[in-house]
Design a protein around this motif. Structure first.
Motif, PDB file in Angstrom:
ATOM      1  N   LYS A 141       0.839  -1.183   0.000  1.00  0.00           N
ATOM      2  CA  LYS A 141       0.000   0.000   0.000  1.00  0.00           C
ATOM      3  C   LYS A 141       0.887   1.250   0.000  1.00  0.00           C
ATOM      4  O   LYS A 141       1.861   1.339   0.731  1.00  0.00           O
ATOM      5  N   GLY A 142       0.542   2.202  -0.865  1.00  0.00           N
ATOM      6  CA  GLY A 142       1.300   3.453  -0.954  1.00  0.00           C
ATOM      7  C   GLY A 142       2.337   3.467  -2.057  1.00  0.00           C
ATOM      8  O   GLY A 142       2.884   4.525  -2.368  1.00  0.00           O
ATOM      9  N   ASP A 143       2.624   2.330  -2.668  1.00  0.00           N
ATOM     10  CA  ASP A 143       3.591   2.289  -3.772  1.00  0.00           C
ATOM     11  C   ASP A 143       2.974   2.889  -5.034  1.00  0.00           C
ATOM     12  O   ASP A 143       1.796   2.694  -5.318  1.00  0.00           O
ATOM     13  N   GLU A 144       3.773   3.607  -5.781  1.00  0.00           N
ATOM     14  CA  GLU A 144       3.341   4.149  -7.065  1.00  0.00           C
ATOM     15  C   GLU A 144       3.779   3.176  -8.148  1.00  0.00           C
ATOM     16  O   GLU A 144       4.937   2.770  -8.192  1.00  0.00           O
ATOM     17  N   VAL A 145       2.813   2.794  -9.013  1.00  0.00           N
ATOM     18  CA  VAL A 145       3.072   1.737  -9.980  1.00  0.00           C
ATOM     19  C   VAL A 145       2.689   2.168 -11.383  1.00  0.00           C
ATOM     20  O   VAL A 145       1.898   3.099 -11.576  1.00  0.00           O
ATOM     21  N   LEU A 146       3.250   1.473 -12.344  1.00  0.00           N
ATOM     22  CA  LEU A 146       2.927   1.624 -13.757  1.00  0.00           C
ATOM     23  C   LEU A 146       2.360   0.303 -14.230  1.00  0.00           C
ATOM     24  O   LEU A 146       2.971  -0.752 -14.004  1.00  0.00           O
ATOM     25  N   THR A 147       1.202   0.333 -14.889  1.00  0.00           N
ATOM     26  CA  THR A 147       0.584  -0.901 -15.374  1.00  0.00           C
ATOM     27  C   THR A 147       0.977  -1.157 -16.824  1.00  0.00           C
ATOM     28  O   THR A 147       1.522  -0.276 -17.497  1.00  0.00           O
ATOM     29  N   ASN A 148       0.667  -2.355 -17.300  1.00  0.00           N
ATOM     30  CA  ASN A 148       0.948  -2.688 -18.693  1.00  0.00           C
ATOM     31  C   ASN A 148       0.133  -1.826 -19.649  1.00  0.00           C
ATOM     32  O   ASN A 148       0.543  -1.586 -20.781  1.00  0.00           O
ATOM     33  N   GLY A 149      -1.021  -1.340 -19.214  1.00  0.00           N
ATOM     34  CA  GLY A 149      -1.863  -0.490 -20.046  1.00  0.00           C
ATOM     35  C   GLY A 149      -1.429   0.964 -20.054  1.00  0.00           C
ATOM     36  O   GLY A 149      -2.008   1.779 -20.770  1.00  0.00           O
ATOM     37  N   GLY A 150      -0.431   1.321 -19.258  1.00  0.00           N
ATOM     38  CA  GLY A 150       0.081   2.682 -19.246  1.00  0.00           C
ATOM     39  C   GLY A 150      -0.492   3.552 -18.149  1.00  0.00           C
ATOM     40  O   GLY A 150      -0.233   4.754 -18.123  1.00  0.00           O
ATOM     41  N   LEU A 151      -1.286   2.988 -17.235  1.00  0.00           N
ATOM     42  CA  LEU A 151      -1.841   3.765 -16.132  1.00  0.00           C
ATOM     43  C   LEU A 151      -0.794   3.926 -15.035  1.00  0.00           C
ATOM     44  O   LEU A 151      -0.081   2.991 -14.702  1.00  0.00           O
TER      45      LEU A 151
END
Length: 111
Positions: free
Chosen positions: A58-68
């Motif tokens: 929780k709290g991590d900033e992530v990048l998804t495969n869809g670009g979100l």
């Protein structure tokens, strides 16, 4: 003409043994090349992605495969889903498998 057919028949047994040995050597060489160029790097990527998925919190900033790009607000322990907050009002539920990278803290503010 009969001389050539006798000479060919005399060397046919030795040539087939040598060519079968060369065939096994070539197959072994291809197997080694396949292992080091295809299988091993892919196995490393899969292992790195599994450690990435298990380290998300929780709290991590992530990048998804869809670009979100978003911040994880909820991690479900019993299922493979996470809830990502894209901004103050929008939240998206995705599978952990679709997270491609964990971004450094403050990335969303800099965008």
């Amino acid at each position: 003409m009969s001389f050539f057919s006798q000479a060919h028949a005399a060397t046919d047994g030795a040539a087939s043994q040598g060519s079968s040995m060369q065939l096994f050597i070539m197959l072994g060489l291809f197997a080694v090349i396949f292992y080091f160029m295809i299988y091993r790097p892919q196995a490393k990527r899969v292992k790195a992605h599994k450690t990435l998925m298990s380290a998300m919190g929780k709290g991590d900033e992530v990048l998804t495969n869809g670009g979100l790009v978003g911040k994880i607000t909820k991690v479900s322990a019993e299922s493979d889903y996470v809830v990502i907050s894209l901004n103050d009002t929008a939240e998206v539920t995705i599978k952990k498998d679709f997270v491609s990278a964990v971004l450094p803290k403050g990335t969303m503010k800099s965008l």
